[in-house]
Design a protein around this motif. Structure first.
Motif, PDB file in Angstrom:
ATOM      1  N   ALA A 126       0.815  -1.217   0.000  1.00  0.00           N
ATOM      2  CA  ALA A 126       0.000   0.000   0.000  1.00  0.00           C
ATOM      3  C   ALA A 126       0.849   1.268   0.000  1.00  0.00           C
ATOM      4  O   ALA A 126       0.396   2.331  -0.427  1.00  0.00           O
ATOM      5  N   HIS A 127       2.085   1.158   0.455  1.00  0.00           N
ATOM      6  CA  HIS A 127       2.937   2.348   0.565  1.00  0.00           C
ATOM      7  C   HIS A 127       3.552   2.770  -0.758  1.00  0.00           C
ATOM      8  O   HIS A 127       4.209   3.798  -0.826  1.00  0.00           O
ATOM      9  N   PHE A 128       3.354   1.979  -1.793  1.00  0.00           N
ATOM     10  CA  PHE A 128       3.857   2.388  -3.103  1.00  0.00           C
ATOM     11  C   PHE A 128       3.085   3.587  -3.647  1.00  0.00           C
ATOM     12  O   PHE A 128       3.538   4.254  -4.562  1.00  0.00           O
ATOM     13  N   GLY A 129       1.929   3.851  -3.075  1.00  0.00           N
ATOM     14  CA  GLY A 129       1.154   5.018  -3.484  1.00  0.00           C
ATOM     15  C   GLY A 129       0.056   4.648  -4.455  1.00  0.00           C
ATOM     16  O   GLY A 129       0.039   3.571  -5.049  1.00  0.00           O
ATOM     17  N   ALA A 130      -0.860   5.588  -4.644  1.00  0.00           N
ATOM     18  CA  ALA A 130      -1.992   5.403  -5.549  1.00  0.00           C
ATOM     19  C   ALA A 130      -2.301   6.735  -6.200  1.00  0.00           C
ATOM     20  O   ALA A 130      -1.967   7.800  -5.665  1.00  0.00           O
TER      21      ALA A 130
END
Length: 599
Positions: free
Chosen positions: A593-597
Motif C-alpha cells: 500500500a505504501h507504493f502510493g496510488a
C-alpha cells in the motif's frame, strides 16, 4: 539515407576459425561435411542474400507493416516479404542445419548462428517468420511420434510450411499453469482444441500454404497447475496421418497487434474453436516439450540482439567518421577541414567502443553456445554430451537476456552518436531502437531469465553449469599463466571468476534463510554473470589473435577493445555485486500500500 548493413564476415570468420577452431571440432563430431570451404561458401552466400534481398525491405516493413482483413482473417505481409521468403526457401536456407532424413542439409547448428545473426541485422521483422519453425522442428523431432515427424517435419524443414508456439493466453503470461485452453480427445485419435492464445508470432500470414501451430492445452483429466499441461500440433489446414492436407481447420486469427516496433512481423490473437490436433509426446508432459521449443527460441532471440547491435554499430561508426563537428580537445586532428569528425570526441568513442566490445564478445558467447549444442547432439562420448547440455542450459538465460538488454543499450548509444539526426526516421536509427525493445520481452522477459539462471540453473542444480564454466576459465588461465602479453587480462579474469563463485555461495546461503533473496539477487546476478562471461571471451580473443596469422591491425584492434572492456565495462560488476550484497530487505520491506496510488 536509411540505415545500411553489410555482414561482418571478417569478425565472424575470426570467431569461428581462430577463437573456436570449429573445423577440427566438426570433424571430431562426425560433421566432416562442414569443411572450411563449405563454411565460407555458406557465409558468403548468406551475406549476399541478407545484404541485397532482406536489408532493402527493412524500412519498407516498418513503414507499411502487416495488414489484417477481419472478414477472411487473412494477414498480408509487407511488399517484398513473400518474394524474399520464396528466395530463402529456394536457396535451401530453411533446412541448413536440419537432419538430412527430414530433407535438411545436416550442417552443424553452429553454422546457423551467423546466418541468423545476418538475417536479424538485415531485417529483424522478416526473420521472425522462419524463426519459430526451428523450435517446432526440434520439439517434433524430440517428442513427436514417427508419423508426426514424417508428416510435419519435412514441409517445415523444406520451408513449405512454417511453425508457431502458442503458449500465452490473455489471463496468463509466464504462469502457464493458469491456462484455460482445453483439449477433448476424439475416438479417431485426434483432439479438439478450444481456447484463445495471444502474442503469437507469425500465427497467420501469406508466405506459406500451411502453418503448424504447437499449442499448450489441458486434457479433461489433467492435474491442476503446470503439471497438467499437454502439447498438441494443430495445423491451419487439417493434415491426416498419411500426410494428405484437407479442409481449413477451426483456427483463426482474431486480430493483429499494433506495436512499437517489428511492424513487418505479425503478432496475432489466435482463436481455436474445436480445432483438430494431435497430442505430441505424453499426456500432461507438455512443459518438457515446450522447453525444447523455448530454449531454441531463447538462443535465437539473443541473436536478434546481436544482429541489431551490429547494424547499429556499423551506421554509428560510419556517421562518426563522416560528421564534422567542433575540434578535438587536444587540438585539430584535421586542420585542413572546417571541423574534426566526431569520432575524435572521447564520449563518442566511449559509445562506439561499448557497442563494439559488447557485440564482438556476445558473438563469441552465442557461437560457443551453438558448439555446445552440436557437441550435445553429436559427441560419441556420453559424458561430454551431458556436460555440453548442462553448460548450454546454464548459458542460455545469460545469452538471451544480456544480449537483448545490451541491444537496447547499443541501439540507443548508436542513435545518440547521430544526435538529433538519430531521432528522426531519415537515418533509420530510431527503427533499430524500437525493434530492439521487444527482444527483452518475448520468449521470457529479462526477469524470467534472471530467475531461471539463479534458480533452476544454479540453485536447483547445485551450480553444475557454473562449475563447468569456471573450470573452463581456470583451464584457460593456467594454459596462459606464463604469457606476459596476456597477463593484463588473465589476472583480472581469474579474480572475477573467483568472486563469481563466492557471490553465488553468499546468495544461496542467504536464500536458505529467506527465499526472497533469490528473486532479489536475480537481476544483478544475471548481469554480473554476463559481464564475467564476456571477459573470458575477450581474453580468449586476444590470445587467438596473438597466435593467428592475421595482420597487426586486427591484433591491435582486438587487444585495444579488450583493454577497453576490462577497464570500462567489466567494472559494472562492482555495482551489481554491491546491489546483491545489500540483500532483499530494501526491496521487500515496503508494504504494498505504501507504493502510493493515483490522487
Amino acid at each position: 539515407m536509411s540505415s545500411s548493413y553489410s555482414a561482418p564476415l571478417a569478425d565472424i570468420r575470426f570467431a569461428l576459425y581462430d577463437v573456436l577452431d570449429v573445423e577440427p571440432l566438426f570433424a571430431r563430431l562426425g560433421l566432416a561435411d562442414a569443411s572450411a570451404d563449405v563454411i565460407d561458401a555458406v557465409l558468403d552466400e548468406a551475406a549476399r542474400f541478407t545484404g541485397t534481398v532482406l536489408a532493402p525491405l527493412n524500412a519498407i516493413g516498418d513503414e507499411i507493416g502487416c495488414s489484417f482483413a477481419p472478414a477472411t482473417a487473412a494477414v498480408t505481409t509487407p511488399p517484398g516479404f513473400r518474394q524474399a521468403f520464396e528466395q530463402f526457401v529456394e536457396g535451401g536456407w530453411t533446412g541448413l542445419t536440419s537432419a538430412a532424413e527430414f530433407g535438411g542439409q545436416g550442417l552443424p547448428h553452429t553454422l546457423g548462428v551467423p546466418l541468423n545473426e545476418m538475417i536479424n541485422a538485415a531485417n529483424l521483422a522478416w526473420g521472425n517468420f522462419p524463426l519459430l519453425s526451428h523450435g517446432a522442428i526440434e520439439a517434433l523431432k524430440q517428442h513427436g511420434e514417427p508419423w508426426q515427424q514424417e508428416v510435419f517435419l519435412k514441409p517445415l524443414v523444406e520451408g513449405r510450411w512454417t511453425g508457431t508456439m502458442c503458449l500465452t493466453e490473455p489471463h496468463c503470461g509466464t504462469d502457464l499453469g493458469l491456462l484455460k485452453t482445453r483439449a477433448e480427445p476424439g475416438a479417431d485419435g485426434t483432439c479438439s482444441i478450444t481456447g484463445t492464445k495471444i502474442f503469437i508470432t507469425a500465427g497467420e500470414h501469406d508466405l506459406t500454404d500451411n502453418i503448424v501451430h504447437l499449442v499448450l492445452a489441458k486434457l479433461p483429466d489433467a492435474p491442476a497447475g503446470a503439471k497438467g499441461i499437454s502439447l498438441f500440433v494443430v495445423p491451419k489446414y487439417k493434415v491426416a496421418r498419411d500426410g494428405s492436407v484437407g479442409e481449413r481447420n477451426a483456427v483463426r486469427c482474431g486480430s493483429i497487434e499494433h506495436k512499437m516496433g517489428i511492424k513487418g512481423s505479425v503478432t496475432c490473437v489466435m482463436n481455436f474453436d474445436g480445432a483438430e490436433g494431435y497430442l505430441v509426446g505424453r499426456p500432461h508432459k507438455g512443459l518438457q516439450a515446450m522447453f525444447t521449443m523455448m530454449n531454441t527460441a531463447r538462443l535465437g532471440v539473443g541473436l536478434q540482439g546481436i544482429g541489431l547491435s551490429e547494424r547499429a554499430y556499423q551506421n554509428a561508426l560510419r556517421y562518426a567518421r563522416e560528421r564534422l563537428q567542433s575540434r578535438s580537445l587536444s587540438g585539430p586532428r584535421h586542420p585542413d577541414k572546417p571541423a574534426d569528425p566526431i569520432i575524435v570526441q572521447p564520449d563518442v568513442r566511449r559509445m562506439l567502443l561499448t557497442i563494439k566490445s559488447l557485440v564482438e564478445g556476445s558473438r563469441l558467447l552465442a557461437l560457443h553456445a551453438a558448439t555446445l549444442v552440436d557437441i550435445a547432439h553429436h559427441s560419441p562420448d556420453p559424458a561430454e554430451r551431458e556436460q555440453a547440455d548442462t553448460l548450454v542450459s546454464f548459458l542460455t538465460p545469460i545469452s538471451k537476456a544480456c544480449q537483448t538488454e545490451w541491444s537496447i543499450e547499443n541501439t540507443y548509444n548508436a542513435l545518440q552518436c547521430f544526435g538529433g539526426h538519430g531521432y528522426i526516421r531519415e537515418h533509420g536509427m530510431e527503427q533499430l531502437a524500437r525493434d530492439a525493445r521487444i527482444t527483452t520481452l518475448y520468449e521470457g522477459t529479462t526477469g524470467i531469465q534472471a530467475l531461471d539462471l539463479i534458480g533452476r540453473k544454479t540453485a536447483a542444480s547445485h551450480g553444475a553449469g557454473l562449475k563447468l564454466f569456471l573450470a573452463q576459465v581456470e583451464d584457460f588461465a593456467r594454459a596462459h599463466e606464463g604469457d606476459a602479453a596476456l597477463a593484463e587480462f588473465i589476472g583480472p579474469l581469474r579474480a572475477k571468476a573467483g568472486e563469481w563463485a563466492q557471490l553465488t555461495e553468499r546468495i544461496l546461503q542467504r536464500a536458505a534463510q529467506d527465499p526472497e533473496e533469490i528473486g532479489a539477487a536475480s537481476y544483478d546476478y544475471l548481469f554480473y554473470s554476463g559481464y564475467v562471461v564476456l571477459a573470458y571471451w575477450w581474453a580468449r580473443s586476444v590470445a587467438a589473435a596473438d597466435a593467428s596469422s592475421h595482420g597487426e591491425a586486427l591484433k591491435q584492434a582486438k587487444r585495444e577493445t579488450a583493454r577497453f572492456y576490462f577497464a570500462r565495462v567489466l567494472p559494472r560488476t562492482l555495482a551489481h555485486a554491491a546491489s546483491i550484497d545489500s540483500g532483499a530487505a530494501a526491496l521487500m520491506a515496503m508494504a504494498d500500500a505504501h507504493f502510493g496510488a493515483p490522487g
